[in-house]
Design a protein around this motif. Structure first.
Motif, PDB file in Angstrom:
ATOM      1  N   PHE A 227     -14.186 -10.815   1.687  1.00  6.69           N
ATOM      2  CA  PHE A 227     -13.668 -10.254   0.453  1.00  6.69           C
ATOM      3  C   PHE A 227     -12.291 -10.825   0.136  1.00  6.69           C
ATOM      4  O   PHE A 227     -11.448 -10.978   1.025  1.00  6.69           O
ATOM      5  CB  PHE A 227     -13.576  -8.727   0.595  1.00  6.69           C
ATOM      6  N   ILE A 228     -12.042 -11.137  -1.129  1.00  5.32           N
ATOM      7  CA  ILE A 228     -10.761 -11.661  -1.590  1.00  5.32           C
ATOM      8  C   ILE A 228      -9.975 -10.530  -2.248  1.00  5.32           C
ATOM      9  O   ILE A 228     -10.397  -9.973  -3.257  1.00  5.32           O
ATOM     10  CB  ILE A 228     -10.977 -12.801  -2.604  1.00  5.32           C
ATOM     11  N   TRP A 229      -8.830 -10.173  -1.674  1.00  4.09           N
ATOM     12  CA  TRP A 229      -7.986  -9.109  -2.215  1.00  4.09           C
ATOM     13  C   TRP A 229      -7.220  -9.630  -3.429  1.00  4.09           C
ATOM     14  O   TRP A 229      -6.645 -10.728  -3.390  1.00  4.09           O
ATOM     15  CB  TRP A 229      -6.978  -8.651  -1.169  1.00  4.09           C
ATOM     16  N   THR A 230      -7.170  -8.819  -4.499  1.00  9.87           N
ATOM     17  CA  THR A 230      -6.357  -9.189  -5.660  1.00  9.87           C
ATOM     18  C   THR A 230      -5.356  -8.098  -6.043  1.00  9.87           C
ATOM     19  O   THR A 230      -4.440  -8.366  -6.813  1.00  9.87           O
ATOM     20  CB  THR A 230      -7.233  -9.509  -6.881  1.00  9.87           C
ATOM     21  N   ASP A 231      -5.509  -6.874  -5.532  1.00 16.10           N
ATOM     22  CA  ASP A 231      -4.531  -5.802  -5.768  1.00 16.10           C
ATOM     23  C   ASP A 231      -4.945  -4.595  -4.941  1.00 16.10           C
ATOM     24  O   ASP A 231      -6.080  -4.518  -4.444  1.00 16.10           O
ATOM     25  CB  ASP A 231      -4.478  -5.421  -7.250  1.00 16.10           C
ATOM     26  N   ILE A 232      -4.014  -3.659  -4.779  1.00 15.45           N
ATOM     27  CA  ILE A 232      -4.333  -2.426  -4.055  1.00 15.45           C
ATOM     28  C   ILE A 232      -3.814  -1.221  -4.837  1.00 15.45           C
ATOM     29  O   ILE A 232      -2.839  -1.307  -5.575  1.00 15.45           O
ATOM     30  CB  ILE A 232      -3.728  -2.407  -2.631  1.00 15.45           C
ATOM     31  N   LYS A 233      -4.504  -0.096  -4.651  1.00 20.23           N
ATOM     32  CA  LYS A 233      -4.089   1.194  -5.193  1.00 20.23           C
ATOM     33  C   LYS A 233      -3.990   2.157  -4.015  1.00 20.23           C
ATOM     34  O   LYS A 233      -4.958   2.359  -3.288  1.00 20.23           O
ATOM     35  CB  LYS A 233      -5.098   1.710  -6.222  1.00 20.23           C
ATOM     36  N   TYR A 234      -2.804   2.752  -3.843  1.00 18.64           N
ATOM     37  CA  TYR A 234      -2.535   3.578  -2.664  1.00 18.64           C
ATOM     38  C   TYR A 234      -2.386   5.035  -3.074  1.00 18.64           C
ATOM     39  O   TYR A 234      -1.673   5.348  -4.032  1.00 18.64           O
ATOM     40  CB  TYR A 234      -1.253   3.091  -1.989  1.00 18.64           C
ATOM     41  N   ASN A 235      -3.064   5.926  -2.333  1.00 25.16           N
ATOM     42  CA  ASN A 235      -2.949   7.359  -2.572  1.00 25.16           C
ATOM     43  C   ASN A 235      -2.004   7.953  -1.528  1.00 25.16           C
ATOM     44  O   ASN A 235      -2.320   7.987  -0.333  1.00 25.16           O
ATOM     45  CB  ASN A 235      -4.330   8.027  -2.490  1.00 25.16           C
ATOM     46  N   GLN A 236      -0.848   8.425  -1.971  1.00 25.15           N
ATOM     47  CA  GLN A 236       0.172   8.897  -1.040  1.00 25.15           C
ATOM     48  C   GLN A 236      -0.216  10.180  -0.324  1.00 25.15           C
ATOM     49  O   GLN A 236       0.278  10.469   0.764  1.00 25.15           O
ATOM     50  CB  GLN A 236       1.486   9.117  -1.794  1.00 25.15           C
ATOM     51  N   LYS A 237      -1.120  10.960  -0.919  1.00 22.35           N
ATOM     52  CA  LYS A 237      -1.459  12.254  -0.324  1.00 22.35           C
ATOM     53  C   LYS A 237      -2.369  12.124   0.893  1.00 22.35           C
ATOM     54  O   LYS A 237      -2.301  12.933   1.814  1.00 22.35           O
ATOM     55  CB  LYS A 237      -2.124  13.149  -1.373  1.00 22.35           C
ATOM     56  N   ASN A 238      -3.260  11.115   0.880  1.00 22.79           N
ATOM     57  CA  ASN A 238      -4.197  10.999   2.003  1.00 22.79           C
ATOM     58  C   ASN A 238      -4.209   9.617   2.643  1.00 22.79           C
ATOM     59  O   ASN A 238      -4.970   9.354   3.550  1.00 22.79           O
ATOM     60  CB  ASN A 238      -5.618  11.356   1.560  1.00 22.79           C
ATOM     61  N   ARG A 239      -3.359   8.712   2.133  1.00 25.05           N
ATOM     62  CA  ARG A 239      -3.176   7.377   2.701  1.00 25.05           C
ATOM     63  C   ARG A 239      -4.431   6.507   2.630  1.00 25.05           C
ATOM     64  O   ARG A 239      -4.603   5.588   3.439  1.00 25.05           O
ATOM     65  CB  ARG A 239      -2.694   7.487   4.146  1.00 25.05           C
ATOM     66  N   LEU A 240      -5.278   6.797   1.679  1.00 28.43           N
ATOM     67  CA  LEU A 240      -6.408   5.905   1.431  1.00 28.43           C
ATOM     68  C   LEU A 240      -5.999   4.833   0.428  1.00 28.43           C
ATOM     69  O   LEU A 240      -5.243   5.094  -0.503  1.00 28.43           O
ATOM     70  CB  LEU A 240      -7.605   6.689   0.881  1.00 28.43           C
ATOM     71  N   CYS A 241      -6.502   3.627   0.643  1.00 33.02           N
ATOM     72  CA  CYS A 241      -6.258   2.523  -0.273  1.00 33.02           C
ATOM     73  C   CYS A 241      -7.570   2.064  -0.896  1.00 33.02           C
ATOM     74  O   CYS A 241      -8.598   2.000  -0.217  1.00 33.02           O
ATOM     75  CB  CYS A 241      -5.640   1.334   0.465  1.00 33.02           C
ATOM     76  N   ILE A 242      -7.509   1.751  -2.169  1.00 35.40           N
ATOM     77  CA  ILE A 242      -8.585   1.050  -2.840  1.00 35.40           C
ATOM     78  C   ILE A 242      -8.104  -0.378  -3.081  1.00 35.40           C
ATOM     79  O   ILE A 242      -7.043  -0.595  -3.669  1.00 35.40           O
ATOM     80  CB  ILE A 242      -8.954   1.719  -4.180  1.00 35.40           C
ATOM     81  N   VAL A 243      -8.873  -1.335  -2.596  1.00 35.69           N
ATOM     82  CA  VAL A 243      -8.527  -2.744  -2.741  1.00 35.69           C
ATOM     83  C   VAL A 243      -9.398  -3.364  -3.819  1.00 35.69           C
ATOM     84  O   VAL A 243     -10.633  -3.307  -3.743  1.00 35.69           O
ATOM     85  CB  VAL A 243      -8.726  -3.502  -1.414  1.00 35.69           C
ATOM     86  N   GLU A 244      -8.769  -3.943  -4.828  1.00 35.65           N
ATOM     87  CA  GLU A 244      -9.506  -4.624  -5.883  1.00 35.65           C
ATOM     88  C   GLU A 244      -9.718  -6.082  -5.498  1.00 35.65           C
ATOM     89  O   GLU A 244      -8.880  -6.692  -4.833  1.00 35.65           O
ATOM     90  CB  GLU A 244      -8.733  -4.543  -7.201  1.00 35.65           C
ATOM     91  N   GLY A 245     -10.854  -6.640  -5.925  1.00 30.90           N
ATOM     92  CA  GLY A 245     -11.127  -8.030  -5.628  1.00 30.90           C
ATOM     93  C   GLY A 245     -12.597  -8.353  -5.760  1.00 30.90           C
ATOM     94  O   GLY A 245     -13.326  -7.700  -6.512  1.00 30.90           O
TER      95      GLY A 245
END
Length: 225
Positions: free
Chosen positions: A128-146
């Motif tokens: 997978f090629i990462w192009t951006d991330i979205k971070y949730n501060q409340k539960n520390r889950l990240c969504i990686v776009e790409g």
């Protein structure tokens, strides 16, 4: 997944790229305002790998006029640099790319790096090629776009409770009912208090579908991976 960043094969690739970081190959110099008064100073250079033209970059991060850290990116396709603010531990991290594949993290508080390049790519397999991330501060889950190379957009789910170690991640499309046979072009919309909201193009109905995935379901997916 095995980390090949420190392998001799990968370090040889990075060493070979240094020949393009010369004044006569300089392409552009620009300054980009990030967030929280951070700035990216990026110098790009023309070069090639295996006969294919590439853009290389030398990047420096400043806060106001204070130098923070620097790094080289040897493939600028989909380049990104994102700041993660962890309010739980009052820490800050930069997540960025040093190549087309993999990702790196700089801990601003401790001034240390974690660097990851997938060994499977060195073994001539796709990742997978990462192009951006979205971070949730409340539960520390990240969504990686790409995406995978030359494939429609997708998203990765990753637990970033400790960004400075290799964390397992999974392709959200593979977790949806029917997976890649039913969906393509998976895109992030937003986090709510209890879920992540995405859109996915339904190949059967031929429309974009809104999908809500609870954080509990996200955790379960990661647990059983």
């Amino acid at each position: 997944m095995q980390n090949g960043y420190l392998s001799n094969d990968y370090q040889d690739i990075r060493e070979e790229a240094l020949c393009y970081y010369k004044d006569e190959r300089m392409k552009d110099l620009k300054v980009t305002l990030l967030i929280d008064r951070y700035m990216l100073h990026q110098t790009t250079y023309n070069g090639e790998i295996l006969g294919f033209p590439k853009i290389f970059a030398h990047n420096k991060i400043y806060k106001d006029t204070q130098f923070i850290f620097e790094y080289n990116c040897i493939d600028m396709v989909g380049d990104f640099c994102s700041l993660i603010i962890d309010e739980i531990d009052n820490k800050q991290y930069f997540v960025f790319r040093e190549d087309l594949y993999g990702y790196s993290v700089f801990d601003i508080n401790e001034k240390i790096f974690f660097r990851f390049f997938p060994q499977m790519v060195l073994d001539r397999n796709e990742d997978f090629i990462w192009t951006d991330i979205k971070y949730n501060q409340k539960n520390r889950l990240c969504i990686v776009e790409g995406c995978y190379w030359a494939s429609p957009n997708s998203l990765l789910l990753i637990d970033f409770s400790n960004p400075m170690i290799e964390n397992k991640y999974l392709d959200i499309n593979r977790c949806l009912k029917g997976g890649y046979d039913n969906y393509e072009n998976i895109n992030f919309k937003e986090f709510s208090d209890t879920a992540v909201h995405i859109t996915a193009y339904n190949l059967n109905s031929e429309i974009d579908e809104d999908i809500t995935i609870s954080f509990d379901e996200c955790r379960e997916w990661l647990r059983v991976k």
